[in-house]
Design an enzyme around this catalytic site. Structure first.
Site, mmCIF file in Angstrom:
data_model
loop_
_atom_site.group_PDB
_atom_site.id
_atom_site.type_symbol
_atom_site.label_atom_id
_atom_site.label_comp_id
_atom_site.label_asym_id
_atom_site.label_seq_id
_atom_site.Cartn_x
_atom_site.Cartn_y
_atom_site.Cartn_z
ATOM 1 C CG HIS A 261 -1.947 1.043 1.255
ATOM 2 N ND1 HIS A 261 -1.695 2.344 0.895
ATOM 3 C CD2 HIS A 261 -3.248 1.007 1.580
ATOM 4 C CE1 HIS A 261 -2.802 3.056 1.006
ATOM 5 N NE2 HIS A 261 -3.763 2.254 1.423
ATOM 6 C CB CYS A 262 3.652 2.228 1.935
ATOM 7 S SG CYS A 262 2.538 2.021 3.316
ATOM 8 C CB ILE A 263 7.214 1.283 -1.390
ATOM 9 C CG1 ILE A 263 7.455 0.869 0.064
ATOM 10 C CG2 ILE A 263 8.498 1.820 -1.995
ATOM 11 C CD1 ILE A 263 7.855 1.986 1.002
ATOM 12 C CB ILE A 265 0.675 4.339 -3.275
ATOM 13 C CG1 ILE A 265 0.075 3.182 -4.061
ATOM 14 C CG2 ILE A 265 -0.350 5.440 -3.043
ATOM 15 C CD1 ILE A 265 -1.038 2.458 -3.365
ATOM 16 C CG ASP A 266 2.873 6.199 0.651
ATOM 17 O OD1 ASP A 266 1.718 6.053 0.241
ATOM 18 O OD2 ASP A 266 3.313 5.653 1.675
#
Ligand SMILES: NC(=O)c1ccc[n+]([C@@H]2O[C@H](COP(=O)([O-])OP(=O)(O)OC[C@H]3O[C@@H](n4cnc5c(N)ncnc54)[C@H](O)[C@@H]3O)[C@@H](O)[C@H]2O)c1
Length: 430
Positions: A261-263, A265-266
């Protein structure tokens, strides 16, 4: 009943946070729009692999934890922590609609003196502009005067047994000094070390730095994998050696592409926001491009490996090992395994997968064609029936020696075969 806090969004971040607060004796209310999650919690049943049902059941039985879909219960809460998703829209722009929706849902029930903390990863300005706006509009109250507002990024590391919410320092930024004080007081009840910063924006920017740091360093290793590979040097061996330096170096590892979910997208949250300030973020975007190109490189390697065996990809039976995006978790979000499966199937390969944590592939927005596919059973005859096995995610509970014994060709993107006894040319590192 009055709750010390509510946690809105009972996913990978929200549920562990609920449990941590309730374990230290706080009365916690979990709020979600998903009735199934609420029912599971009330029944003491976990729906996240690394969280035990016993832990939930114990807190429910002790009446420290409850759950509901009724947002009017915010009236009974002294604080509300928001842990809702922050995905990308279809043009890869930030989608903060879940945050805004949650703000609208809770605003009518907001009481004077309540503390609202956003935990979802997002761009600087979300808390003190966007969220503040909907909370004030929906409640008629003023942030910093009638209610407190803060941002505190989550630092959950799923699948890492040493990652305990209580022991991970918590960065907190308040809208006003009083907001900060209130947020620090709340988190101090459940978390050992609090790191106060001067504003919500600094706290938001801190989280983005942490994740962009990972993306950029993974991209560097992905580039070195290609460059050193062309020189006949194994990048994995290089990283192991570099790791022995006791200062100024931290290991990251190459892989088949980014997941989770993070790398993936952020970084786009920052690149999008930077445009508003006329700033370019080429360095960050380049890292993203490199990481996104990795599945193609892996597929090329698989082509070559099959070619050496006088086989073509079309009609070959390929087993993808590991469907989750990272080792030892059941989380499929943005998993590069699905990208690899798409690409291989697009070239005419027959695809199956094995993942002890993912018995069935759940529906995903980007790869709907794989929903419902079941993991194969781990047995010799089955493994032997494939022309090649592609290790995309290396779960620790897979027997890689058995894989070496049973499979004739292994393409390994994770260095999972490093300790297995393999035959010459059996393993291709990709
Ligand atoms: N998963 C991680 O490891 C991790 C780590 C650090 C930060 N984060 C960030 O934390 C945030 C949450 O991530 P997650 O992994 O827990 O997501 P998740 O998808 O696991 O959980 C989100 C939950 O929010 C609920 N939800 C959605 N809309 C809602 C609404 N309007 N009202 C109430 N509930 C709603 C969903 O039903 C779901 O249960 C994201 O911003 C993410 O970037 C995640």
């Amino acid at each position: 009943m009055v709750f010390d806090l509510a946690v809105v969004g009972l996913g990978y971040v929200g549920l562990p946070l609920c449990l941590q607060f309730s374990k230290v004796g706080c009365r916690v209310l979990g709020l979600d729009i998903d009735q199934k999650k609420v029912d599971s919690i009330l029944a003491g049943r976990s729906y996240i692999h690394h969280i035990s049902s016993d832990d939930i059941a114990e807190q429910i039985a002790g009446q420290r934890l409850s759950a509901s879909v009724d947002f009017s219960m915010v009236k009974q809460c002294n604080a509300v922590l928001l842990c809702v998703p922050t995905p990308l829209g279809k043009n890869r722009e930030p989608d903060i609609s879940y945050i805004l929706k949650t703000g609208q849902q809770i605003a009518p029930y907001l009481q004077k003196g309540c503390l609202i903390v956003l935990e979802s990863t997002t761009y600087p300005g979300t808390t003190d502009e966007d969220l503040k706006g909907v909370l004030e509009a929906g409640s008629g109250l003023i942030a910093g005067i009638d209610f407190h507002l803060a941002f505190s990024p989550e630092r959950e590391d799923p699948g890492n047994p040493d990652s305990k919410v209580a022991r991970i320092p918590k960065v907190v930024g308040g809208f006003t000094p009083a907001c900060l004080e209130k947020a620090v007081a709340l988190y101090s009840r459940a978390i050992e070390k609090i790191v106060p910063v001067s504003s919500c924006r600094v706290a938001e920017a801190t989280k983005l730095l942490e994740n962009i740091f990972r993306s950029v360093n993974i991209a560097l290793d992905n580039v070195l994998k290609l460059v050193y590979g062309a020189m006949g040097i194994d990048v994995w061996e290089v990283i192991e050696a570099a790791k022995t330096k006791p200062f100024g170096y931290m290991p990251f590892y190459p892989g088949p592409g980014l997941g989770g979910h993070c790398i993936p997208i952020d970084p786009f949250y920052l690149t999008w926001k930077a445009l508003e300030f006329g700033q370019s973020t080429r360095f960050i975007e380049l890292a993203g491009e490199i990481n996104t190109s990795m599945p193609d490189w892996v597929v090329q390697n698989l082509f070559q490996a099959l070619n050496e065996r006088r086989k073509s990809i079309r009609g070959s039976k390929i087993l993808v090992l590991g469907a989750a995006y990272k080792a030892n978790v059941d989380d499929m979000r943005e998993s590069p395994s699905l990208v690899l499966m798409d690409k291989l199937a697009g070239h005419g390969a027959e695809i199956a997968y094995y993942d002890p944590y993912v018995p069935v592939i759940p529906p995903t927005r980007a790869h709907p064609q794989w929903a419902g596919l079941q993991s194969i059973v781990w047995e010799e005859a089955s493994i032997r029936s494939f022309d090649a096995c592609l290790i995309s995610t290396a779960h620790a509970n897979v027997d890689y020696q058995q894989l070496a014994d049973w499979s004739s060709l292994i393409v390994d993107t994770r260095n999972a075969m490093k300790n297995a006894n393999c035959k010459p040319n059996q393993v291709w590192k990709a």
